[in-house]
Scaffold this motif. Structure first.
Motif, PDB file in Angstrom:
ATOM      1  N   CYS A   1      50.812 -77.910  85.905  1.00  0.00           N
ATOM      2  CA  CYS A   1      50.501 -78.192  84.497  1.00  0.00           C
ATOM      3  C   CYS A   1      51.718 -77.986  83.615  1.00  0.00           C
ATOM      4  O   CYS A   1      51.925 -78.720  82.643  1.00  0.00           O
ATOM      5  N   THR A   2      52.532 -76.974  83.939  1.00  0.00           N
ATOM      6  CA  THR A   2      53.708 -76.632  83.139  1.00  0.00           C
ATOM      7  C   THR A   2      54.800 -76.118  84.056  1.00  0.00           C
ATOM      8  O   THR A   2      54.525 -75.318  84.949  1.00  0.00           O
TER       9      THR A   2
ATOM     10  N   ALA B   1      51.806 -70.111  79.018  1.00  0.00           N
ATOM     11  CA  ALA B   1      51.605 -71.212  79.963  1.00  0.00           C
ATOM     12  C   ALA B   1      50.377 -70.967  80.835  1.00  0.00           C
ATOM     13  O   ALA B   1      49.600 -71.907  81.100  1.00  0.00           O
TER      14      ALA B   1
ATOM     15  N   CYS C   1      47.006 -73.463  80.781  1.00  0.00           N
ATOM     16  CA  CYS C   1      47.072 -74.347  81.943  1.00  0.00           C
ATOM     17  C   CYS C   1      45.696 -74.939  82.256  1.00  0.00           C
ATOM     18  O   CYS C   1      44.676 -74.243  82.196  1.00  0.00           O
ATOM     19  N   THR C   2      45.690 -76.202  82.617  1.00  0.00           N
ATOM     20  CA  THR C   2      44.465 -76.865  83.053  1.00  0.00           C
ATOM     21  C   THR C   2      43.960 -76.220  84.339  1.00  0.00           C
ATOM     22  O   THR C   2      44.730 -75.952  85.258  1.00  0.00           O
TER      23      THR C   2
ATOM     24  N   HIS D   1      45.275 -76.181  88.291  1.00  0.00           N
ATOM     25  CA  HIS D   1      46.690 -76.507  88.253  1.00  0.00           C
ATOM     26  C   HIS D   1      47.526 -75.227  88.333  1.00  0.00           C
ATOM     27  O   HIS D   1      47.001 -74.126  88.384  1.00  0.00           O
TER      28      HIS D   1
ATOM     29  N   VAL E   1      51.195 -73.050  87.000  1.00  0.00           N
ATOM     30  CA  VAL E   1      52.381 -72.826  86.172  1.00  0.00           C
ATOM     31  C   VAL E   1      53.540 -72.547  87.118  1.00  0.00           C
ATOM     32  O   VAL E   1      53.499 -71.591  87.894  1.00  0.00           O
TER      33      VAL E   1
ATOM     34  N   VAL F   1      43.760 -70.844  88.088  1.00  0.00           N
ATOM     35  CA  VAL F   1      45.131 -71.194  87.731  1.00  0.00           C
ATOM     36  C   VAL F   1      46.062 -70.465  88.702  1.00  0.00           C
ATOM     37  O   VAL F   1      45.842 -69.293  89.019  1.00  0.00           O
TER      38      VAL F   1
END
Length: 469
Positions: free
Chosen positions: A57-58, A84, A88-89, A92, A94, A116
């Motif tokens: 996601c990031t 982050a 975050c979705t 997904h 970071v 996450v």
């Protein structure tokens, strides 16, 4: 990150070892054997699959360089990493990424989020800050020695969430041996100062509490100030391809992985060397259904259960394990102040060398609590099968009293050299089947079976070097 199948194990032929790594057939590359010849209940009840990296996601790029210089100790990445993770979705990751000139992140405590993943990519290192104030649970509570509990937050925490993960080919360094900011001691110095009756207030790298379906995958953890990984009150914990690399001496209480008060746990394809227990199964509250399979342990205090067993420990399978030079090999430890029932534990296909205590089932563990008390331990239905030992040492079956005993069956348990071994039997019942151990008559003890020479399988492929990066 996980798949359920409580019925169908895979045959052992689906995996093989090669030069210290594990390769698998393409069609079944993600599946780990859980049953072997042991009863199905004596293990994680899941069929565990190899985790896969989620989409990102990031991506955060490192702004510091290892080692962290003194002038950069205030340049924390805590806020941007936490932001982050928070945004975050779900499903997904970071990603922490190195670039051509920077490879380091510096952080205080971080809170992981449900579903996450924190992904530390290859060549990236997440360093823990050396500032005790960042970890305080109350003003002035961290970075000292006293009798209190939980004075410091962990670097990474996962509480009351599910499906969180820490993954990647990078490393997380707790900096246990580095001097604290504005102090003249390290975290590990505080641990030494806490001997024999104090408690060091220092962080752990990761604590997961009420965190179902938690995953650690291919990450390297180093130099934790205290335990590296603690997992409590959860259902579903997968550790796959973990490396723990911390000094043998001077790093007191730096356990590798400590699962407690949980069920359905698998630790596999991992390499652990550290200053305390490589793995310690904690039974302060009930813990059950755990598999430790296809691992390599080096120096440390061994594959341990205890010392807390008062909540009960049962249905544990340890298989395909090498223990190379640990202070203890296979160990169950408890005492009269924190004992309970340990049962249905199977050790299968284990190689131990150069350990002063290769096999220890001991109800007189002195490091925690008085030996006598109102909570005596009992160890029964303990099976050691296809265990090979070399390098000498002491083999212990030490029960608590006539009522609270140690009962173990040894099938094809063999010493493979002429080095002398010593024995302690007390309040113990030992059965020898195709095993060459020669325990003497012990206090209030029985030994069934006759020592036989046996033909041990080779351990040459199990003892592999620690995978340096």
């Amino acid at each position: 990150m996980r798949k359920h199948d409580r019925r169908i194990p895979l045959p052992k032929s689906t995996h093989k070892r090669h030069s210290g790594t594990t390769t698998m057939t393409p069609t079944r590359a993600s599946l780990i054997l859980l049953a072997l010849a042991a009863p199905l209940l004596a293990q994680d009840t899941r069929t565990v699959i190899e985790p896969t990296l989620p989409p990102i996601c990031t991506t955060l790029t490192a702004q510091l360089t290892s080692p962290i210089s003194p002038e950069n100790e205030a340049k924390l990445d805590t806020a941007r990493i936490q932001k982050a993770l928070d945004n975050c979705t779900r499903g997904h990751a970071v990603a922490l990424r190195a670039d051509a000139t920077h490879n380091a992140f510096l952080s205080g405590p971080l809170e992981l989020r449900a579903n996450v993943t924190l992904l530390v990519e290859k060549d990236a290192i997440l360093f823990a800050s050396r500032d005790p104030k960042l970890y305080e649970t109350a003003p002035g509570s961290c970075g000292l020695v006293n009798q209190e509990r939980n004075g410091c937050k962990p670097l990474l925490s996962a509480k009351h969430i599910s499906r969180a993960a820490v993954m990647g080919e990078g490393a997380i360094d707790g900096r246990g041996g580095a001097t604290l900011l504005n102090r003249s001691v390290t975290w590990w110095d505080l641990a030494e100062q806490a001997r024999p009756s104090g408690r060091q207030q220092v962080p752990r790298i990761l604590v997961a509490d009420y965190a179902d379906d938690f995953t650690l995958y291919r990450i390297t953890l180093k130099n934790s100030p205290n335990f590296h990984v603690v997992y409590n009150h959860g259902d579903g914990f997968t550790v796959w391809g973990l490396r723990i690399d911390t000094p043998k001496r001077g790093a007191r209480n730096t356990d590798g992985v400590d699962p407690g008060s949980s069920k359905n746990i698998t630790i596999t394809h991992s390499f652990i060397r550290t200053g305390d227990d490589n793995v310690a199964i904690k039974g302060g509250d009930p813990i059950s259904h755990m598999t430790v399979a296809h691992n390599h342990f080096y120096y440390g205090h061994g594959m341990s259960i205890g010392s807390e067993t008062n909540g009960g420990v049962n249905n544990i399978l340890v298989t395909d394990l090498s223990l190379d030079g640990p202070d203890n090999g296979l160990r169950i430890k408890s005492n009269g102040s924190r004992g309970g029932l340990v049962r249905d534990v199977t050790y299968d296909d284990v190689c131990i060398r150069n350990s002063p205590n290769p096999i220890t089932l001991d109800s007189s563990y002195t490091a925690n609590g008085p030996l006598q008390g109102s909570s005596p331990p009992t160890f029964r239905d303990i099976t050691l099968r296809n265990v090979r030992v070399s390098g000498g040492g002491k083999i212990t079956f030490n029960g608590y009293d006539h009522t609270h005993r140690v009962a173990a069956t040894l099938n094809n348990v063999l010493t493979t050299d002429s080095t002398p071994y010593t024995y302690l039997l007390q309040h113990a019942d030992v059965t020898l089947n195709s095993s060459n151990l020669t325990p003497p008559t012990g206090t209030d003890s029985t030994t069934q079976g006759t020592p036989t020479p046996g033909t041990p399988a080779s351990c040459s492929e199990k003892f592999v070097p620690f995978p340096e990066k």
